[in-house]
Design a protein around this motif. Structure first.
Motif, PDB file in Angstrom:
ATOM      1  N   LEU B  73      -1.816 181.949  63.874  1.00  0.00           N
ATOM      2  CA  LEU B  73      -2.704 182.000  65.039  1.00  0.00           C
ATOM      3  C   LEU B  73      -4.144 181.752  64.637  1.00  0.00           C
ATOM      4  O   LEU B  73      -4.979 181.340  65.450  1.00  0.00           O
ATOM      5  N   CYS B  74      -4.442 181.974  63.361  1.00  0.00           N
ATOM      6  CA  CYS B  74      -5.824 181.903  62.880  1.00  0.00           C
ATOM      7  C   CYS B  74      -6.530 180.593  63.234  1.00  0.00           C
ATOM      8  O   CYS B  74      -7.605 180.626  63.826  1.00  0.00           O
ATOM      9  N   PRO B  75      -5.963 179.429  62.919  1.00  0.00           N
ATOM     10  CA  PRO B  75      -6.676 178.185  63.256  1.00  0.00           C
ATOM     11  C   PRO B  75      -6.960 178.045  64.740  1.00  0.00           C
ATOM     12  O   PRO B  75      -8.043 177.564  65.122  1.00  0.00           O
ATOM     13  N   ALA B  76      -6.033 178.479  65.578  1.00  0.00           N
ATOM     14  CA  ALA B  76      -6.245 178.346  67.023  1.00  0.00           C
ATOM     15  C   ALA B  76      -7.440 179.195  67.458  1.00  0.00           C
ATOM     16  O   ALA B  76      -8.278 178.745  68.233  1.00  0.00           O
ATOM     17  N   LEU B  77      -7.541 180.399  66.940  1.00  0.00           N
ATOM     18  CA  LEU B  77      -8.677 181.245  67.304  1.00  0.00           C
ATOM     19  C   LEU B  77      -9.963 180.676  66.716  1.00  0.00           C
ATOM     20  O   LEU B  77     -11.028 180.770  67.326  1.00  0.00           O
ATOM     21  N   ASP B  78      -9.855 180.090  65.542  1.00  0.00           N
ATOM     22  CA  ASP B  78     -11.028 179.438  64.965  1.00  0.00           C
ATOM     23  C   ASP B  78     -11.560 178.359  65.897  1.00  0.00           C
ATOM     24  O   ASP B  78     -12.769 178.229  66.093  1.00  0.00           O
ATOM     25  N   ALA B  79     -10.647 177.596  66.471  1.00  0.00           N
ATOM     26  CA  ALA B  79     -11.066 176.554  67.410  1.00  0.00           C
ATOM     27  C   ALA B  79     -11.828 177.179  68.569  1.00  0.00           C
ATOM     28  O   ALA B  79     -12.847 176.640  69.013  1.00  0.00           O
TER      29      ALA B  79
END
Lengths: 90, 90
Positions: B73-79
Motif C-alpha cells: 500500500l505504501c507506494p499508493a499512499l506516497d502518490a
DNA sequence: CGCGATTCTTACCTGCAGGTGAGTCCCCCA
DNA sequence: TGGGGGACTCACCTGCAGGTAAGAATCGCG
C-alpha cells in the motif's frame, strides 16, 4: 480533505474532465441527500479540488468540474484501487 | 478500510517493514488511547493489512508488522502525499 | 505476599457526521 | 397570477466514531 462518505463518490463522477450540474449529480448519486451533496461540493470547492460555475440564467444552472489539481488526483486514487484489487482473499 | 482518524497514522509507523510492539506504538502515537489503538489494530488485522504476532512470554509481548499486501500500500499512499504537496496555495 | 509490567477489555459518555423533511428565492410561462 | 423547475437553506434528529477511566489476566521478583 477526502474523508467522509461521499467525497470520493462525487470525485469519481467528475474524473475524466466531466462537467456535471447539480441535478445531474443528484441523479448520478441517488442515495445522497441534497444537503450532503451541497455540503460536500462546497468543501471540495474550498479545498480547491472542484470548481463551481454559476450561469446567471433562469432557471439557475450550476456546473461542477475538477480543477487541474483535482484532476491530478486521479492517478493516485487509481493506485489505491489497484491495491484494493490485489487484495488476497481476506 | 483506511478510514478513521488513526489508521493511516498507524500505517505510517509500520511502513518500511518496521516491527513494533503494542507499547512502542503507544509511545510513537501519544495522542491515541489504548482502546483506539487496539480497536484500529484489530480492524487492520482482520482486513489483512497488518499481522499480529503474540510471543507466549511473561510479561506478554505482542508485535505488529505489515503483511505483504499491507506493505504494497505504501507506494499508493506516497502518490497521495505527493499530490497533496503539489497543492496550489489554497 | 503483594507489586509492577504488559496487553487487552469493559462500561460509559460526548460530539459530530450524516439523514430527513420542509421552506426559500427567482423568474418564466401558461 | 400562480405553478413549476432549479439550487439551495434551515431546523431537527439519530447513530456511531472516538474519548475516558477503570479493571483483568499472567507471572517474576523484591
Amino acid at each position: 480533505m477526502l474523508e467522509g462518505k461521499w467525497k470520493l463518490v462525487i470525485l469519481f463522477h467528475l474524473f475524466g474532465g466531466r462537467v456535471l450540474r447539480f441535478s445531474e449529480l443528484e441523479r448520478a448519486i441517488p442515495a445522497i441527500s441534497q444537503k450532503m451533496l451541497i455540503q460536500q461540493l462546497r468543501q471540495l470547492e474550498s479545498d480547491g479540488i472542484v470548481r463551481r460555475i454559476v450561469h446567471p440564467e433562469v432557471p439557475p444552472r450550476v456546473e461542477y468540474r475538477l480543477t487541474d489539481w483535482g484532476q491530478s488526483l486521479c492517478p493516485a486514487l487509481d493506485a489505491l484501487l489497484q491495491w484494493a484489487e490485489r487484495r488476497p482473499d481476506a
